[in-house]
Design a protein around this motif. Structure first.
Motif, short mmCIF file in Angstrom:
data_model
loop_
_atom_site.label_atom_id
_atom_site.label_comp_id
_atom_site.label_asym_id
_atom_site.label_seq_id
_atom_site.Cartn_x
_atom_site.Cartn_y
_atom_site.Cartn_z
N THR A 184 19.07 -76.62 -29.69
CA THR A 184 19.26 -75.41 -28.88
C THR A 184 18.28 -75.39 -27.71
N ALA A 185 17.06 -75.95 -27.93
CA ALA A 185 16.13 -76.10 -26.81
C ALA A 185 16.69 -77.08 -25.78
N ALA A 186 17.35 -78.13 -26.26
CA ALA A 186 17.98 -79.10 -25.35
C ALA A 186 19.05 -78.42 -24.50
N GLN A 187 19.84 -77.57 -25.13
CA GLN A 187 20.89 -76.87 -24.39
C GLN A 187 20.30 -75.92 -23.35
N ASP A 188 19.20 -75.27 -23.70
CA ASP A 188 18.54 -74.38 -22.73
C ASP A 188 18.06 -75.17 -21.51
N GLN A 189 17.47 -76.36 -21.76
CA GLN A 189 17.01 -77.20 -20.66
C GLN A 189 18.19 -77.63 -19.78
N ALA A 190 19.28 -78.03 -20.42
CA ALA A 190 20.45 -78.51 -19.67
C ALA A 190 21.05 -77.40 -18.82
N LEU B 261 9.48 -87.21 -23.31
CA LEU B 261 9.61 -85.81 -22.91
C LEU B 261 8.55 -85.45 -21.88
N GLN B 262 7.33 -85.90 -22.10
CA GLN B 262 6.23 -85.59 -21.18
C GLN B 262 6.44 -86.26 -19.82
N LEU B 263 6.93 -87.49 -19.82
CA LEU B 263 7.18 -88.20 -18.57
C LEU B 263 8.28 -87.52 -17.77
N ALA B 264 9.35 -87.11 -18.46
CA ALA B 264 10.44 -86.42 -17.76
C ALA B 264 10.00 -85.06 -17.23
N LYS B 265 9.10 -84.41 -17.95
CA LYS B 265 8.61 -83.11 -17.51
C LYS B 265 7.81 -83.22 -16.22
N GLU B 266 7.14 -84.37 -16.01
CA GLU B 266 6.35 -84.58 -14.79
C GLU B 266 7.21 -84.49 -13.54
N GLN C 298 17.70 -82.40 -17.36
CA GLN C 298 18.80 -83.06 -18.08
C GLN C 298 18.25 -84.12 -19.03
N PHE C 299 17.29 -84.90 -18.54
CA PHE C 299 16.75 -85.96 -19.39
C PHE C 299 15.91 -85.37 -20.51
N MET C 300 15.18 -84.29 -20.23
CA MET C 300 14.44 -83.62 -21.29
C MET C 300 15.41 -83.16 -22.38
N ALA C 301 16.57 -82.65 -21.98
CA ALA C 301 17.59 -82.24 -22.94
C ALA C 301 18.05 -83.43 -23.78
N ASN C 302 18.19 -84.58 -23.12
CA ASN C 302 18.62 -85.79 -23.81
C ASN C 302 17.61 -86.20 -24.88
N ILE D 244 9.72 -93.09 -4.66
CA ILE D 244 9.45 -94.23 -5.54
C ILE D 244 8.73 -93.74 -6.80
N GLN D 245 7.75 -92.85 -6.62
CA GLN D 245 6.99 -92.34 -7.76
C GLN D 245 7.90 -91.58 -8.74
N THR D 246 8.80 -90.78 -8.20
CA THR D 246 9.74 -90.05 -9.04
C THR D 246 10.63 -91.01 -9.82
N GLY D 247 11.11 -92.03 -9.13
CA GLY D 247 11.94 -93.03 -9.79
C GLY D 247 11.20 -93.74 -10.92
N LEU D 248 9.91 -94.05 -10.68
CA LEU D 248 9.12 -94.71 -11.71
C LEU D 248 8.94 -93.83 -12.94
N TYR D 249 8.72 -92.53 -12.72
CA TYR D 249 8.58 -91.61 -13.85
C TYR D 249 9.87 -91.59 -14.67
N GLY D 250 11.02 -91.55 -13.99
CA GLY D 250 12.29 -91.55 -14.69
C GLY D 250 12.51 -92.82 -15.49
N ILE D 251 12.13 -93.97 -14.92
CA ILE D 251 12.28 -95.25 -15.61
C ILE D 251 11.35 -95.31 -16.82
N ALA D 252 10.10 -94.85 -16.64
CA ALA D 252 9.16 -94.84 -17.77
C ALA D 252 9.67 -93.94 -18.89
N ALA D 253 10.24 -92.78 -18.52
CA ALA D 253 10.77 -91.86 -19.53
C ALA D 253 11.90 -92.52 -20.32
#
Length: 345
Positions: A161-167, A124-129, A134-138, A88-97
């Motif tokens: 290019t940083a986005a592509q590295d993340q992906a 970006l910070q929320l997705a990193k948590e 993939q979302f950081m790349a987005n 649930i916590q992971t899902g909430l972080y994704g939704i907040a991001a």
């Protein structure tokens, strides 16, 4: 005796005073007093509301939606402060991001770039948590696109290019995501005027797109990148390079095939078609096409699109007294009157 209602007097019959709403501080107190029980179904409800926000953003723009989106973002961030099962916590972080990215997008579309960058950074910070690469790349791709609007093409290229590295470092990255990122790379190279690198990135975008399978686990935020979007973005990349003859048929083809409910997309892409026509000296056709862009542009609150159409008017300066240019100007003034801080007309 004056007819003005005195302080403390009884309201006139038939008129009701509006109900008072509690202040934000009271909302916060009430939230502390209530522990919200969340389930996977609750998370799905949040995601459904985000999809609806994006749909309405395409149709009407984000200006009127932003208070609701920001309010929901604050609510979800508040929920993250409570202890919950990991799923649930992971899902909430994704939704907040995603809510933070959507907020950033509404500011970007309004050309309020500092605010947009702040919310993109938060996303970006929320997705990193939760290490959602993939979302950081987005998010980085969104920031790259903003760089092209702020005349910072070197920043734009570094971000994409940083986005592509993340992906590439994510195990679940799909060909559709990689195709979208390659097209954003093409935009950055085109803004820099690098023809060879732009053509290479376009080729990569098409190569990745050809590898898409119906069974791919595409994240919801990339499903908009369908074949008409690939084609129109290819045309726009060529247009940015000054290759108008290549760009025009691609953009025209995509416009015939794309969703008619996406008012902003149709206005934006019609503007680009007009620009490529003008670049080829097709004045009558370009003005007619740009005029067609005004109706969907007036239906959506997007200063980005309105600004493009005013820029098109600026490009008509050498032809300002031509009847087709005068007709476009009159329609522009009628449907997209100047707003505070926007260039004339």
């Amino acid at each position: 005796m004056s007819s003005t209602t005195k302080v403390g007097s009884t309201p006139e019959p038939g008129k009701e005073t509006p109900a008072s709403l509690p202040g934000p501080d009271v909302d916060s107190i009430l939230a502390l007093a209530t522990r919200t029980n969340l389930s996977p179904a609750t998370l799905e409800a949040f995601r459904a509301s985000i999809e609806d926000y994006w749909r309405r953003d395409d149709q009407h723009g984000g200006e009127a939606l932003r208070p609701a989106i920001v309010g929901q973002l604050r609510y979800v961030v508040g929920l993250l402060k409570e202890n919950r099962p990991p799923s649930i916590q992971t899902g909430l972080y994704g939704i907040a991001a995603e809510l933070a990215r959507l907020t950033g997008w509404t500011y970007f579309d309004a050309r309020q770039y500092s605010q947009a960058r702040a919310y993109f950074t938060e996303a970006l910070q929320l997705a990193k948590e939760i290490d959602d690469r993939q979302f950081m790349a987005n998010v980085l791709a969104c920031m790259s696109l903003q760089g092209t609007y702020q005349d910072r093409p070197a920043d734009s290229l570094a971000l994409v290019t940083a986005a592509q590295d993340q992906a590439r470092s994510a195990q679940d990255t799909t060909p559709r995501v990689l195709s979208m990122l390659s097209m954003r790379e093409a935009f950055a190279h085109a803004t820099l005027g690098n023809q060879t690198s732009t053509h290479r990135a376009i080729g990569e975008a098409h190569r990745h797109f050809d590898q898409i399978q119906a069974s791919d686990p595409d994240p919801s935020w990339v499903t908009y990148f369908d074949e008409p979007k690939l084609i129109v973005d290819t045309g726009i990349a060529h247009g940015r390079l000054g290759e108008a003859a290549k760009a025009e048929p691609l953009i025209a083809d995509a416009l015939r095939r794309e969703d008619r409910d996406n008012q902003r997309g149709r206005a934006f892409h019609t503007f680009w078609l007009a620009r490529t026509q003008l670049d080829q000296g097709k004045l009558d056709q370009a003005c007619h096409t740009a005029t067609q862009a005004l109706k969907p542009a007036s239906a959506v609150a997007s200063e980005r699109v309105s600004g493009h159409l005013r820029e098109f008017y600026g490009q008509l300066a050498p032809h300002r007294q031509e009847p087709v240019a005068l007709a476009f100007e009159a329609r522009l003034r009628e449907l997209l009157p100047p707003v505070s801080g926007s260039p004339r007309p």
